[in-house]
Motif scaffolding. Sequence first.
Motif, PDB file in Angstrom:
ATOM      1  N   ILE A  88       0.839  -1.191   0.000  1.00 21.21           N
ATOM      2  CA  ILE A  88       0.000   0.000   0.000  1.00 21.21           C
ATOM      3  C   ILE A  88       0.879   1.247   0.000  1.00 21.21           C
ATOM      4  N   PHE A  89       2.035   1.144   0.646  1.00 17.75           N
ATOM      5  CA  PHE A  89       2.936   2.289   0.665  1.00 17.75           C
ATOM      6  C   PHE A  89       3.375   2.649  -0.747  1.00 17.75           C
ATOM      7  N   ARG A  90       3.539   1.630  -1.580  1.00 16.49           N
ATOM      8  CA  ARG A  90       3.920   1.890  -2.968  1.00 16.49           C
ATOM      9  C   ARG A  90       2.877   2.728  -3.691  1.00 16.49           C
ATOM     10  N   HIS A  91       1.648   2.514  -3.353  1.00 11.17           N
ATOM     11  CA  HIS A  91       0.584   3.243  -4.041  1.00 11.17           C
ATOM     12  C   HIS A  91       0.380   4.627  -3.460  1.00 11.17           C
ATOM     13  N   LEU A 124      -3.540   5.584   7.870  1.00 11.40           N
ATOM     14  CA  LEU A 124      -4.799   4.960   7.424  1.00 11.40           C
ATOM     15  C   LEU A 124      -5.851   5.983   7.025  1.00 11.40           C
ATOM     16  N   GLN A 125      -5.701   7.236   7.502  1.00  7.12           N
ATOM     17  CA  GLN A 125      -6.715   8.228   7.139  1.00  7.12           C
ATOM     18  C   GLN A 125      -6.669   8.571   5.661  1.00  7.12           C
ATOM     19  N   ASN A 126      -5.504   8.322   5.046  1.00  8.94           N
ATOM     20  CA  ASN A 126      -5.399   8.631   3.619  1.00  8.94           C
ATOM     21  C   ASN A 126      -5.885   7.476   2.748  1.00  8.94           C
ATOM     22  N   ILE A 127      -6.231   6.370   3.399  1.00  7.43           N
ATOM     23  CA  ILE A 127      -6.555   5.180   2.608  1.00  7.43           C
ATOM     24  C   ILE A 127      -8.056   4.939   2.668  1.00  7.43           C
ATOM     25  N   ASN A 128      -8.764   5.580   1.789  1.00  9.85           N
ATOM     26  CA  ASN A 128     -10.217   5.336   1.790  1.00  9.85           C
ATOM     27  C   ASN A 128     -10.800   5.461   0.392  1.00  9.85           C
ATOM     28  N   LEU A 129     -10.156   4.790  -0.542  1.00  6.19           N
ATOM     29  CA  LEU A 129     -10.731   4.715  -1.894  1.00  6.19           C
ATOM     30  C   LEU A 129     -12.046   3.934  -1.871  1.00  6.19           C
ATOM     31  N   ARG A 149      -1.158  -3.774  -9.358  1.00  7.37           N
ATOM     32  CA  ARG A 149      -1.326  -2.502 -10.038  1.00  7.37           C
ATOM     33  C   ARG A 149      -2.494  -1.704  -9.482  1.00  7.37           C
ATOM     34  N   SER A 150      -3.347  -2.356  -8.729  1.00  3.11           N
ATOM     35  CA  SER A 150      -4.582  -1.687  -8.329  1.00  3.11           C
ATOM     36  C   SER A 150      -4.491  -1.180  -6.892  1.00  3.11           C
ATOM     37  N   PRO A 151      -4.569   0.127  -6.692  1.00  2.00           N
ATOM     38  CA  PRO A 151      -4.559   0.633  -5.316  1.00  2.00           C
ATOM     39  C   PRO A 151      -5.751   0.123  -4.511  1.00  2.00           C
TER      40      PRO A 151
END
Lengths: 97, 504, 728, 527
Positions: free
Chosen positions: A80-83, A89-94, B156-158
């Motif tokens: 996930i860091f790569r993306h 975790l607050q930035n991770i909410n796609l 490849r998919s976030p």
Amino acid sequence: MLVEALALSAVLFTIGVVGVLTRRNAIILFMCIELMLNAVNLSFVALSTLYGATGQVFVVFTMTVAAAEAAVGLAIIIAIFRHTRSVNLQNINLLKG
Amino acid sequence: MIFDLANPSQLMQAFGPDLLLMAGAMVLMLWAAWRPESHEHQRAVGMGALVLIAATMGLTIWYATRGLSSTLGVIAVDNFRWATDLICLLGAFGAIALSIEYNARERIMPAEAHVLVLFATAGMMVLAAARDLMIVFLGIELMSVAIYVLAGLNRRSPKSAEGSLKYFLLGAFATGFLLYGIALVYGSTGSTNLVEIGQRVVNGNYIVHPMMLVGTGLLLVGFGFKVAAAPFHMWAPDVYEGAPTPITAFMATAVKAAAFATFLRVWLEALGGMGDAWFAPVWWLAAVAMFVGNTVALSQRNVKRLLAYSSIAHSGYLLVAVATGTLAGSAAFLFYLVAYTLASFGAFAIVITVGSTGDVHGNLEDFEGLWSVRPGMAIAMGVFMLSLMGFPIFGGVGFFGKWYLLMAAIEAPRPLTTLAVVLVLTSVVSAGYYLNVLRVMFMKPRPEGAPVVERAGVLTRGVVFATVLAILVLGVIPSRAIGWSRASIPRAPQVQAAAVNAPR
Amino acid sequence: MMHPAMIPEGAHPLAATVARFVWLLPLLPLLGFLINGTLAMLGAAKVGPADPSAGHDSDDHGHGAAHGHDAHDAHHAPTRHKYAAITSLVGPGVLVAAFGLAVACFFAMRSVDMERPFLLTLFQWMPVGDLNLTASFLLDPLSMVMVLVITGVGMLIHIFSVGYMQDDPGYPRYFAYLNLFVFFMLVLVLGGSYPLLFVGWEGVGLCSYLLIGFWFSEKANADAGKKAFIVNRIGDFGFLVAMFLMFANLGSLDIATVAEKAVELPMGGAIVTAMALFLFLGCTGKSAQIPLYVRLPDAMAGPTPVSALIHAATMVTAGVYLVARSSAIFSMAPMAQLVVALVGALTAFFAATIGLKQWDIKKVLAYSTVSQLGYMFIGVGVGAYVAGVFHLVTHAFFKALLFLGSGSVIYVMHAAYHATHNHDDAQDMRNMGGLKTYMPVTFYLMWIATLAIAGIPLFSGFFSKDEILGSVFARISHSTLAEATLFGVPGGTILLIVYVLGLASALMTAIYMTRMMLYTFHGPNRTGEAERSHLTEAPWIMTGPLVVLAALAAFGGWLNVPELLSAVGPVGSLDHWLEPVVGEAALRTTLGAAPHVTHQTELMLVGTAIAIAVAGIAFALLRLKPAALVPKKDSPAATGISRVLENKYFVDEGYDAAIVQPTLAVSRAVLWKGLDAGIIDGLFVNGSALLARAFGWMGSQLQTGQVGTYAWVLLIGVITLLGAFTFR
Amino acid sequence: MTAFLSSINYNAWIVPVLLLLPAFGAVGLWAHALLTANDPADKRWREVRVLAFAFFLGEALLSLGLWWSIDTAAIGWQAMVDLSWIPQWGIRFTVGLDGISLTLVLLTTLMMPLAVLGSWTSIRTKPHAYYALLLLLTIGMLGVFVSLDLVLFYVMWEIMLVPMYLVIGVWGGERRLYAAIKFFIYTMIGSLLMLVAILYLGSEASRIAGAPTFSYDFILNNVRLDPTTTLWLFGAFALAFAVKVPMFPFHTWLPDAHVEAPTAGSVILAAIMLKMGTFGFVRFALPLFPSAAMNPAVRSFIIALAVIGIIYGALVALVQPDFKKLVAYSSVSHLGFVMLGIFALTTESMQGALMVNINHGVSTGALFLLIGMIYERRHTRMIADYGGIAKVVPIFATILTIVSLSSIGVPGTNGFIGEFLVLVGAYKTQPLATVISATAVIFAAAYLLWALQRIIYNKLDKPANEGLKDLNWREIGLLVPLLIAIVWLGVYPKPLLDKTEPAARRLVEYVQTGGVKAAVNITHTAR
């Protein structure tokens, strides 16, 4: 002694839970979870004084599994860091809704 | 024959199919790592995995038909185990079949993906066999760790990565609760063996034992999380959406089946005598899951998410079987699981097809007018939706699944008539979104400039065709499947004192 | 359908005679209907293309338009219908045959002893549970009288119609409807059970609907037809309820059985009174009594022969027939009888006042009809069934004559206006005047009818009207009616009021009829210069029936001559004839003895009646000045009481504002938009769907995508669960 | 005829064949679709409609024999077939007929070909699917009328939802999507609760029998529950049926579904599907729970709803601007009569109710067909868009008038017989409700005649109407049987009444005595 150990285990477990609820960094979160698992291990060890070896065997299993989990977990966090260039975790909410 | 589980060699024999799968998976793992990543290699390993699963299924069936049993030990040797094994293997077979083509389309090269599915399946089989909380824990982790990775397979998919992370963190969190629950149950009963716990619960006054009660509650949390029952379901939609679709299908069916099977075994064999304690919580858990899953699904635009919420609702339905606490409930559970697995798998196969390269067309709008361009796909999807809805004949076996659940609920010693009514009323709500899918596919015109839906690969089509056929055939002549599920109930070596009655 | 099960009832003497073919009576007009109906369809229809969903091809537009536009004066279109010849033969032909059969039956009946009715069962109709209804015809003296009137007058009117309607494009359709009407009317009077009678009852209403709206392109005509049907249905509702009462309390709906059992009910009891009153509600609808009379004047929108046949001679008198037919029930309910008589009298009076101020020639006749029907109800109401039926018969003669005469006038006026392309009102008396020079035959014949309706001695109307008023007077004392009370008022007083109202109506009848004759035929002609040359007598086929009717109107009174005038002819023929049917009931009302008034009183009554008739005519002749009239288009609007009368007391407007519009408004705003779309659909149906969606939306809002939230929710779940486990 | 039928053992196979033939038909159409995939669309359309019609006609002709082969006076089911289906649960394929279901089965099989003819030219898109769905629909409808196993009944009851949903949703009008889903979910709420009730009944029956069973006969004769449970179960059944009937206030799906459905859909909905609701009451809700049905509060409540439906439907119909919607609301009113007749519980009213069932099917079916025909020409259902068209389409106008009169209930047409019997019978037990309901004869005349006037009478003042073409031979031909039925049933209803009489009488006696077993056995136990 048993009661104290169990109480300590409960306190540690609770600290772990509170950590999970309050921290936003994926790695710290994961460490809190490890804390929870180890708190339980304490319980197992303490209880095995009552019932024999089963509890201790369980602790070995738990530690092994926790290690495997840690390996996979850290790999996922790296992925996930790569993306996102962040492990907050607050930035991770796609994904939501 | 009766396996003497104290004898290591007989224990190994009792583990036969599981060992076959594990050993085969390791060989495949080596083969997968042997060659550089390529589509051909991925495909070849996938095919190998399919063969392995087929072989394991064969062995499982062979075991199942021999009328085996065992002495009291860490694992169970009964038809319930074989039945669960078969459902999980079926799920794995479908997942790999879909994956082979999906991964090629999405350029997910690692051939190890298929092997991971096999490992997860091995975990499920362990779970299905577990008659000791230690084995339960091991099985769950063996399964989960593999699934964490599978969910993040698409590098490849976030979204894939995000889903994987969420699943991992929350899964580990929930494991903590489960483990603590195990510790407390162990602490209060002095055993981790399900049957022994069961006997002690019946003989002792555990119903007022706080440690036991909290332990039971935490076990329920742990299982509730794994089967995605509300309010422990929050991870499910996100992970289902993020994961590669074949893996989503795998999670929605096989993972859920294995978790539920263990859940049911623990509840029947160990906690059967604590019915007074867990009845109300399980009842409410079922009701809330049905309600939340079905209502939230109404507001979904993404079909994968929609199916995720639908699977939450289905967890609620299956919890009704748990709440009955009867062997009839377990038979109904198995039957329903078959129906649900077939329909879910089919539905995800269609989602894969419509999704096109990059899985970008997963919204309801993308299904508009599907009937005019891919009539077969649209009709198949219609059957799946109706089956999930529990509609007779056109929804095939889905109806009889619900029927069986309702029958088990109403005939339980503690009748669940109200829960049955909740079930049917939330089913009506579910019609709101299942029919919406039909509406979009059949009644809307294909919009101008909508993407072309490519013809699916032969394996995907095979999965769709097979599931439709199975759903429809079982929907008209379900008696064989009913007989099978009735024969496949958990059988503990000693006579259970828990309140159970013979299944119908 | 008709032939399989014709079981002659026992060994009735009529079974051996021509009367066993009585089933042919209605069948003949039905046959006519089928033939004419087929011709109408063949003439008008053009079968559509095999695939109607294909687009319209524009070639055909012109055809449809040409067909549709001249609707307004369609009945004077120059070309005849291509099947007119067959229709002219079949239409009146079946009536002639039916009349012949009726006459034959009549003579057969005269030759046998009619102590019990002749019941001809055709087939089982509704064999259900206790209700064993058969389709059967009941031939007795009463239905015989009606059959003769219907077929006889009907035949004349059919013949008249051949001339009147000859150029109408809907010629076969017209005769089809007319034949169908006669069929239903015959079913009505011959029906052996109330439901079968009801079939005819509604059937004639249906035909009336179709014939009033015959020229349906005019909205007013279609409106009138619809109004007639709906108002009739209000009455039919009463009839239905009466039948429910009969079946629930008497266990049968056969006329004979009902009559037998009704007399076993307690005299004046609630059940029999309710039965009678509901039956009478049916009659007010069919026979245009207060409060349901409003439809009849509008019904004049139909072709004039229709007005003559349906709305004067036959259908509207069905109510009178029903009361006479149910005499057993009515005679058991004196209070209901008082209501009948009082409503009849009020209607007679009320309609007569309106008739005073109408300008449309047919409207005058329409209100006159309403008024005369009121008379008949006075008769049958007070238990003088024969008098009522007698007036029914004479009225059929003179009113048919009046209508047909006015039809001739309108026909001629219309032809004249048509020839000069004038669009004035051909029915307004202000546009007529002085027609006697142009239409002498019509003029004389109509005067005969006028004298008859006014009650000038020796004309038919005199006898019947006099008999009714005499009967009322006779029952003021010593009758069940006198002993009963209505709303606390003694029956005697009510009968006195009825008598006075009857006299007053008689006076007004004489006035407005004379007024009509004066304005139409006397004074200067106001038609217009150009039109005057086109005015001429109607063709023979129209005047011929008029002559026959005039003879009947003049001498119809001989049917039932009172003792007082025994010098004139045979006394009380109709009394004797109807005695087996209504005699017992009539006697019950008069407490078993024939009504008796002294010779002097009788003379005085007759004298009063004559004086009033003469006074009315004289008053009209002296006061009204046809010469002062101006044509309609130049007339000022009426004011004051005239305006109220001219607009019929604004009753139509009142009904519209008080009943029709509120019903529509409530249905639309409250029931449909409010309850249906608003509450049930909006609140409950869509509301619950919305509620489910709202829950779903809330759930999805909770799904923030944040792991922290998820963990919190999970923990809340944990705490709740543990709480549930530990604090049970 | 009877001898011939028994010589070919007609009763032994007819019901399963009637249920299977449409399924074969659907498969046949599918095969046609696959085989002719490359033909021009027009040719395929022409072929498939003939093929479909052939199947419907075959079904109708096959079913005709039932008229003679069924002995309606006999105690017990006729043409009964009892096969094992799901032995573990005691679910059997049990079908059979009595007089009541006989009439409805014939109504179904005879109306279907007409409905197909009615959409002969109007349905051109995806004709294969359309006709296949109609065939599948037939199975469900027939199945409901013949099922004697509660689960089989439920399955049949449900399966017609999907074809109807698609028929409305794919080939319907502008708001078809809303109407279709409303129809489905509305009906489903009721029927799923019935499912729970069936399960409950079945589990009780199984306990008594010692083996699982859902047999109608067995439950009827053996299951006696406490009053509270009976009321709940009755309520669940009644709700399912009330939605289908539809009774006020569960009727709002009907106007939408009727209006938006294509012609054949409306015809089937009105003529057959609504009858399943009333049939449900007659076959299941009343005899299975006589004590609940005889409960004064329950009975008054249902009768009150029926009466409200009668008046309310009529009043709302009065103000509808859309002719199809008007007819839809008139259905609410008519079906109210059926409910009144059923719950008044006299032989006369029950017979009347069954008669109204048939009549409404014929008359309203014909009305929808006529609306469909004029819609096909003019593409509007708004009353205000017509006026005076009797001038240009006299055949249409004549037939519309006759059918409207039948719907109004003018004596001499079928409509009168049914309503009259209902009212005259219901008065014996429910005088007030009957008198109130009888006012509907006024409103019925008002709304239909007013509509009739605005459509075919008045001035022909819309230019678009001037080019209207009259009915063609096909349309006339398909309406003629309905007209014959209207007159025949109005003048000589005895044959039909005789068919239903024994069953109706037994039912009324059975329910009135509160289901006392000794009083009367409305059916036998066949097994």
